[in-house]
Design a protein around this motif. Structure first.
Motif, mmCIF file in Angstrom:
data_model
loop_
_atom_site.group_PDB
_atom_site.id
_atom_site.type_symbol
_atom_site.label_atom_id
_atom_site.label_comp_id
_atom_site.label_asym_id
_atom_site.label_seq_id
_atom_site.Cartn_x
_atom_site.Cartn_y
_atom_site.Cartn_z
ATOM 1 N N ASP A 148 22.719 -4.875 0.765
ATOM 2 C CA ASP A 148 22.455 -4.403 -0.592
ATOM 3 C C ASP A 148 21.350 -5.228 -1.235
ATOM 4 O O ASP A 148 21.526 -5.870 -2.269
ATOM 5 N N PHE A 149 20.172 -5.210 -0.614
ATOM 6 C CA PHE A 149 19.050 -6.037 -1.054
ATOM 7 C C PHE A 149 18.323 -5.419 -2.244
ATOM 8 O O PHE A 149 18.245 -4.199 -2.379
ATOM 9 N N MET A 150 17.771 -6.292 -3.081
ATOM 10 C CA MET A 150 16.865 -5.896 -4.156
ATOM 11 C C MET A 150 15.634 -6.783 -4.051
ATOM 12 O O MET A 150 15.753 -8.007 -3.988
ATOM 13 N N VAL A 151 14.451 -6.166 -4.024
ATOM 14 C CA VAL A 151 13.208 -6.920 -3.861
ATOM 15 C C VAL A 151 12.210 -6.443 -4.909
ATOM 16 O O VAL A 151 11.850 -5.268 -4.939
ATOM 17 N N GLU A 152 11.768 -7.358 -5.783
ATOM 18 C CA GLU A 152 10.899 -6.984 -6.904
ATOM 19 C C GLU A 152 9.904 -8.103 -7.182
ATOM 20 O O GLU A 152 10.128 -9.260 -6.813
ATOM 21 N N LEU A 153 8.814 -7.753 -7.861
ATOM 22 C CA LEU A 153 7.835 -8.721 -8.334
ATOM 23 C C LEU A 153 7.738 -8.583 -9.849
ATOM 24 O O LEU A 153 7.572 -7.473 -10.367
ATOM 25 N N HIS A 154 7.877 -9.716 -10.578
ATOM 26 C CA HIS A 154 7.846 -9.704 -12.036
ATOM 27 C C HIS A 154 6.857 -10.736 -12.565
ATOM 28 O O HIS A 154 6.505 -11.687 -11.872
ATOM 29 N N ASP A 163 0.838 -1.194 0.000
ATOM 30 C CA ASP A 163 0.000 0.000 0.000
ATOM 31 C C ASP A 163 0.875 1.246 0.000
ATOM 32 O O ASP A 163 2.094 1.177 -0.178
ATOM 33 N N SER A 164 0.272 2.402 0.196
ATOM 34 C CA SER A 164 1.007 3.658 0.081
ATOM 35 C C SER A 164 2.020 3.864 1.205
ATOM 36 O O SER A 164 2.935 4.656 1.083
ATOM 37 N N GLN A 165 1.867 3.137 2.300
ATOM 38 C CA GLN A 165 2.808 3.248 3.412
ATOM 39 C C GLN A 165 3.273 1.848 3.820
ATOM 40 O O GLN A 165 2.805 1.281 4.812
ATOM 41 N N PRO A 166 4.166 1.247 3.059
ATOM 42 C CA PRO A 166 4.600 -0.116 3.338
ATOM 43 C C PRO A 166 5.307 -0.227 4.682
ATOM 44 O O PRO A 166 5.972 0.703 5.127
ATOM 45 N N ASP A 167 5.131 -1.371 5.300
ATOM 46 C CA ASP A 167 5.730 -1.638 6.596
ATOM 47 C C ASP A 167 7.108 -2.255 6.368
ATOM 48 O O ASP A 167 7.231 -3.453 6.118
ATOM 49 N N THR A 168 8.136 -1.434 6.430
ATOM 50 C CA THR A 168 9.482 -1.916 6.150
ATOM 51 C C THR A 168 9.919 -2.972 7.158
ATOM 52 O O THR A 168 10.644 -3.908 6.817
ATOM 53 N N LYS A 169 9.474 -2.857 8.397
ATOM 54 C CA LYS A 169 9.852 -3.844 9.410
ATOM 55 C C LYS A 169 9.340 -5.230 9.041
ATOM 56 O O LYS A 169 10.026 -6.229 9.225
ATOM 57 N N THR A 170 8.118 -5.298 8.515
ATOM 58 C CA THR A 170 7.573 -6.585 8.090
ATOM 59 C C THR A 170 8.387 -7.176 6.952
ATOM 60 O O THR A 170 8.697 -8.369 6.925
ATOM 61 N N TRP A 175 10.082 -2.711 -4.382
ATOM 62 C CA TRP A 175 10.153 -2.130 -3.038
ATOM 63 C C TRP A 175 11.370 -1.231 -2.872
ATOM 64 O O TRP A 175 11.391 -0.352 -2.032
ATOM 65 N N ASN A 176 12.414 -1.445 -3.684
ATOM 66 C CA ASN A 176 13.652 -0.673 -3.546
ATOM 67 C C ASN A 176 13.445 0.815 -3.816
ATOM 68 O O ASN A 176 14.222 1.644 -3.365
ATOM 69 N N GLN A 177 12.408 1.147 -4.580
ATOM 70 C CA GLN A 177 12.165 2.540 -4.934
ATOM 71 C C GLN A 177 11.302 3.262 -3.910
ATOM 72 O O GLN A 177 11.058 4.456 -4.040
ATOM 73 N N ASP A 178 10.825 2.548 -2.890
ATOM 74 C CA ASP A 178 9.963 3.177 -1.903
ATOM 75 C C ASP A 178 10.789 4.041 -0.954
ATOM 76 O O ASP A 178 11.888 3.642 -0.534
ATOM 77 N N PRO A 179 10.315 5.228 -0.587
ATOM 78 C CA PRO A 179 11.077 6.126 0.285
ATOM 79 C C PRO A 179 11.411 5.511 1.650
ATOM 80 O O PRO A 179 12.403 5.890 2.266
ATOM 81 N N SER A 180 10.573 4.567 2.119
ATOM 82 C CA SER A 180 10.814 3.988 3.450
ATOM 83 C C SER A 180 11.819 2.836 3.422
ATOM 84 O O SER A 180 12.206 2.327 4.466
ATOM 85 N N TRP A 181 12.225 2.427 2.221
ATOM 86 C CA TRP A 181 13.182 1.327 2.113
ATOM 87 C C TRP A 181 14.523 1.739 2.702
ATOM 88 O O TRP A 181 15.026 2.826 2.431
ATOM 89 N N ASP A 182 15.098 0.854 3.494
ATOM 90 C CA ASP A 182 16.363 1.146 4.156
ATOM 91 C C ASP A 182 17.514 0.579 3.333
ATOM 92 O O ASP A 182 17.758 -0.638 3.368
ATOM 93 N N PRO A 183 18.241 1.394 2.580
ATOM 94 C CA PRO A 183 19.322 0.873 1.737
ATOM 95 C C PRO A 183 20.501 0.344 2.547
ATOM 96 O O PRO A 183 21.346 -0.359 2.003
ATOM 97 N N GLU A 184 20.554 0.682 3.841
ATOM 98 C CA GLU A 184 21.660 0.232 4.682
ATOM 99 C C GLU A 184 21.314 -1.023 5.470
ATOM 100 O O GLU A 184 22.069 -1.454 6.340
#
Length: 300
Positions: free
Chosen positions: A147-153, A18-25, A126-135
């Motif tokens: 250095d995770f990458m998470v996508e659905l194709h 959704d518009s505010q993904p739960d990064t912890k989950t 998910w990598n493009q979401d502002p709440s994603w933690d790149p570290e």
């Protein structure tokens, strides 16, 4: 129930979209997959499946392929492993070429070097979401993932009798070994998990995603599914050899439709075992063409 399995997941098993993904989950799910499933499963498959008595060639790759296959917890898995010289020469590839081809833009590159894949459509990133933690970092035993990458194709292979499509959630991470509190890079891992297309009534909240998938596939498409684990390791040089890139991949799949399982698993009829061995040569051939293209551009 395991997350890495042949039985496809419903969309509700995805990380929040959704518009505010739960990064912890999302972080918790990735941690569970890496700690509890990916590496233990790959080790079990490498030791528990029946090994072929001979090595398999996959030209133009100079590396021979070790193949094993068999049943694991009521799923038929195929596993291959090949060792490649870390060098930008014909028949093999450098570490940078492997990393660029198999880790970055994994799905798009797979389409470029695999003739059977005719279209790839990215559905969620998910990598493009502002709440994603790149570290974000996850540590399992003495291995650190970062250095995770998470996508659905969706992957659209060439039609057999009827066109197929695969919905795949992809998680990729760089790997390093912790030595005296320092990280020594050693490779990367890519995990692909199957999802299924349900009717909007079955999964409220995912109507837009379902509609997008249905609009992107040809009429009468059969939704097939597969799960896979791909591990690419950079092995240190030894007295007898230079650095080696070890490429290990294990997969379980179901083509769907009326194709019998015994055909899907048959080497002579071009089933999964033959296809996964051929993929080694297809990828090395693609690397070589990419290298030639770069060299030609430099000369112009």
């Amino acid at each position: 129930m395991p997350f890495i399995r042949l039985d496809p997941h419903p969309f509700k098993d995805l990380p929040p979209v959704d518009s505010q993904p739960d990064t912890k989950t999302l972080n918790s799910l990735i941690h569970s997959i890496l700690r509890d499933e990916a590496e233990p499963l790959l080790k079990n498959l490498q030791t528990g499946l029946q090994k072929d008595s001979k090595l398999r060639p996959s030209p133009p790759s100079t590396a021979q392929v070790k193949l094993s296959q068999g049943w694991h917890q009521q799923e038929f898995w195929v596993c291959r492993q090949s060792d490649h010289q870390d060098s930008a020469i014909d028949g093999t590839g450098s570490w940078g070429e492997f990393e660029n081809g198999l880790r970055h833009d994994h799905a798009e590159h797979e389409m470029e070097y695999t003739p059977s894949v005719t279209k790839v459509k990215q559905l969620l990133n998910w990598n493009q979401d502002p709440s994603w933690d790149p570290e974000m970092r996850i540590e399992v035993s003495d291995t650190r993932y970062q250095d995770f990458m998470v996508e659905l194709h969706t992957f659209h292979p060439q039609a057999l009798i009827r066109p197929r499509a695969f919905i795949s959630w992809t998680v990729s991470a760089a790997m390093g070994k912790i030595v005296e509190d320092k990280l020594e890079p050693r490779g990367f891992i890519t995990i692909q998990v199957p999802f299924r297309l349900s009717s909007p009534a079955e999964e409220p909240g995912y109507e837009q995603l379902s509609t997008e998938i249905r609009q992107s596939v040809p009429p009468r498409t059969i939704f097939a599914h597969y799960a896979s684990i791909e591990l690419v390791e950079l092995l240190p040089p030894s007295e007898s050899s230079d650095r080696v890139i070890r490429w290990t991949m294990a997969t379980t799949s179901e083509a769907g439709g009326k194709i019998p399982q015994w055909v899907q698993r048959n080497w002579t009829l071009g089933g999964v075992p033959k296809a996964v061995v051929a993929d080694v040569g297809l990828f090395i051939g693609w690397i070589m063409k990419q290298r030639e293209r770069r060299e030609t551009q430099l000369q112009e």
